[in-house]
Design an enzyme around this catalytic site. Structure first.
Site, PDB file in Angstrom:
ATOM      1  CG  ASP A  61      -1.974  -1.032   1.210  1.00 31.32           C
ATOM      2  OD1 ASP A  61      -2.399  -1.404   0.108  1.00 31.32           O
ATOM      3  OD2 ASP A  61      -2.390  -1.486   2.291  1.00 31.32           O
ATOM      4  CG  ASP A  64     -11.530  -1.908  -0.337  1.00 34.65           C
ATOM      5  OD1 ASP A  64     -10.847  -2.945  -0.435  1.00 34.65           O
ATOM      6  OD2 ASP A  64     -11.114  -0.786  -0.693  1.00 34.65           O
TER       7      ASP A  64
END
Length: 251
Positions: free
Chosen positions: A11, A130
Site C-alpha cells: 500500500d 472493499d
C-alpha cells in the site's frame, strides 16, 4: 490441483509503503521498490501495488514507481489506484504491470470492467472489493473505505464476474490489520458464488490464518501486508507450513 498463491501487498502513500488497522492509523513500512525485490527473491507468487491515496486525491497512479518496481521483480505484478480508463491501463501495462486492480471506478461505471476485459483480456482485470459487515450485511465501500454504499458484496461480485473480471480481491474492512484471521465465511460464500479466483485480504496474523482461509474460506490466494513487511511471517516458512498441511503451493 492449482497451487495456492501468497501475495504481499504494498500500500503506497507519498512514495512509501504504509500499513494501517481497519484502513486508518497508517504507519511507515519502508521503500516499496526495496520491499518488492525482497518479496520476489523470497518466494512470493505475486505482488499487489496499491496507490491508496490516488482515488481520494483524484490523481493517477505513480508511473515512475511502477517502472522501478517492474524492473526489480520477475513475478506477476498487479497495480491499482486511480485507474478509470482504458488509457490508464494501457499506460500501466507499458510501465511493466501484468494486471490492474480497479475498485471505486468500477462501482461508479461498471462498463469499465467490460471495456478492460475486451481490450486486454480478463486475465489482466482484477476487481478489488472493499466491504464491511454492517448489521449482518456486507456492504461495498469506495475510495479507500471512506465512502459507504448500499451495494451488496455478493451481488456485486456476481456482476463483476459477468462483466469479464478475471479475479476478485476481497478485503474485509472489519478484519483489515487486526491480525485476527480472514473473513472466511464471506470468502467461502464468494467462492461458491463465482467461478473466478478469489484473493483473500484483511486479517492475516498467523500461519494458521492462512491455512484456515485456504481450507475454510476456499480462497485461491491470500494477500497480506504487515506480517510480511515487519518480518513476522517469512514467506518460505509459511509455504512450508502450508505444504505440510496438504495445501498445494509453489516452493
Amino acid at each position: 490441483m492449482l497451487t495456492k498463491r501468497i501475495v504481499p501487498c504494498l500500500d503506497i502513500k507519498n512514495g512509501r509503503t504504509v500499513k494501517g488497522v481497519n484502513f486508518v492509523d497508517l504507519r511507515d513500512a519502508g521503500d516499496p521498490v526495496v520491499l518488492a525485490k525482497q518479496y520476489a527473491d523470497l518466494g512470493a507468487d505475486e505482488l499487489v501495488f496499491l496507490d491508496i491515496a490516488a482515488t481520494l486525491e483524484n490523481r493517477k497512479t505513480m508511473h515512475d514507481m511502477v517502472l522501478k518496481v517492474a524492473e526489480q521483480v520477475n513475478i506477476p505484478f498487479t497495480v491499482g489506484g486511480g485507474i478509470s480508463s482504458v488509457e490508464d491501463v494501457d499506460d500501466l501495462l507499458h510501465c511493466g504491470a501484468d494486471k490492474v486492480s480497479i475498485n471505486s471506478s468500477a462501482v461508479k461505471r461498471p462498463e469499465l470492467i467490460n471495456e478492460l476485459s475486451d481490450k486486454f483480456g480478463s486475465q489482466c482485470v482484477v476487481v478489488a472489493i472493499d466491504a464491511k459487515e454492517v448489521d449482518g450485511e456486507w456492504l461495498v465501500h469506495l475510495a479507500g473505505g471512506t465512502i459507504p454504499t448500499e451495494l451488496n458484496l455478493f451481488d456485486w461480485a456476481k456482476e463483476v464476474e459477468q462483466r469479464g473480471a478475471g479475479e476478485i480481491l476481497f478485503t474485509s474492512m472489519n478484519h483489515d490489520g487486526t491480525k485476527a484471521g480472514f473473513a472466511n465465511k464471506a470468502l467461502a460464500k464468494l467462492s461458491d458464488l463465482v467461478n473466478i479466483p478469489i484473493i483473500a485480504s484483511g486479517g492475516a496474523g498467523t500461519i494458521q490464518h492462512f491455512v484456515d482461509t485456504f481450507k475454510e474460506g476456499k480462497a485461491d490466494a491470500a494477500l497480506a501486508a504487515s506480517v510480511f513487511h515487519f518480518g513476522e511471517i517469512p514467506i518460505l516458512e509459511l509455504k512450508a507450513a502450508l505444504q505440510n498441511k496438504g495445501i498445494p503451493v509453489r516452493l
